[in-house]
Scaffold this motif. Structure first.
Motif, PDB file in Angstrom:
ATOM      1  N   ARG A 273       0.840  -1.181   0.000  1.00 22.16           N
ATOM      2  CA  ARG A 273       0.000   0.000   0.000  1.00 22.16           C
ATOM      3  C   ARG A 273       0.881   1.239   0.000  1.00 22.16           C
ATOM      4  NH1 ARG A 273      -5.035   0.027   0.933  1.00 22.16           N
ATOM      5  NH2 ARG A 273      -4.990  -1.952   2.038  1.00 22.16           N
TER       6      ARG A 273
ATOM      7  N   GLU B 255       1.971   4.900   0.917  1.00 20.95           N
ATOM      8  CA  GLU B 255       1.777   5.728   2.087  1.00 20.95           C
ATOM      9  C   GLU B 255       0.883   6.903   1.729  1.00 20.95           C
ATOM     10  OE1 GLU B 255       2.914   5.515   5.299  1.00 20.95           O
ATOM     11  OE2 GLU B 255       3.711   3.524   4.853  1.00 20.95           O
TER      12      GLU B 255
ATOM     13  N   GLN C 221      -0.265  12.391   5.632  1.00 26.29           N
ATOM     14  CA  GLN C 221      -1.138  12.860   6.708  1.00 26.29           C
ATOM     15  C   GLN C 221      -1.130  14.380   6.704  1.00 26.29           C
ATOM     16  OE1 GLN C 221      -2.864  10.910   9.005  1.00 26.29           O
ATOM     17  NE2 GLN C 221      -2.272   9.116   7.839  1.00 26.29           N
TER      18      GLN C 221
END
Length: 126
Positions: free
Chosen positions: A116, A118, A121
């Motif tokens: 996956r 990243e 954020q």
């Protein structure tokens, strides 16, 4: 595989087949005197085998351990199997460290992987 807690946990990558795997499944005996040191030595030693690709290891809370070694060809696997220090560790494992074990060797004909990406954020809206 890494024994360092700060290292990310990731499986050995998928390689272009064919290659070989040795799947070593164990249940350890009560007395583990000297096991950790010998295991660390074996992990260092196998890395010097030409054709060694990597290793994955998992342990269940109930005590079942699985180590998978990946090797480019049968010659690499044979070199590891016949290594003098490895043979001595095998003998000690049978006499001291293992309640039981199995070894399965297989030729890998298909291999693929997934990781996956990243997700950055960012600040959260409130």
């Amino acid at each position: 595989m890494s024994n360092h807690p700060e290292a990310p946990v990731t499986p050995v990558e998928a390689f272009e087949p064919p290659y070989y795997v040795a799947v070593f499944t164990t249940v350890r005996a009560q007395d583990q005197s000297g096991y950790s040191e010998t295991n660390a030595r074996m992990e260092d030693l196998v890395k010097d085998v030409p054709g060694f690709l990597g290793m994955d290891h998992a342990q269940t809370p109930g005590g079942l351990g699985i180590t998978v070694g990946y090797f480019r060809d049968a010659d690499a696997l044979t070199e590891w199997r016949s290594n003098t220090e490895h043979r001595a560790a095998q003998k000690r494992g049978r006499s001291e460290w293992y309640q039981s074990y199995t070894l399965h060797v297989a030729k890998v004909e298909r291999s693929h992987g997934f990781m996956r990406a990243e997700v950055p954020q960012g600040p959260t809206a409130g």
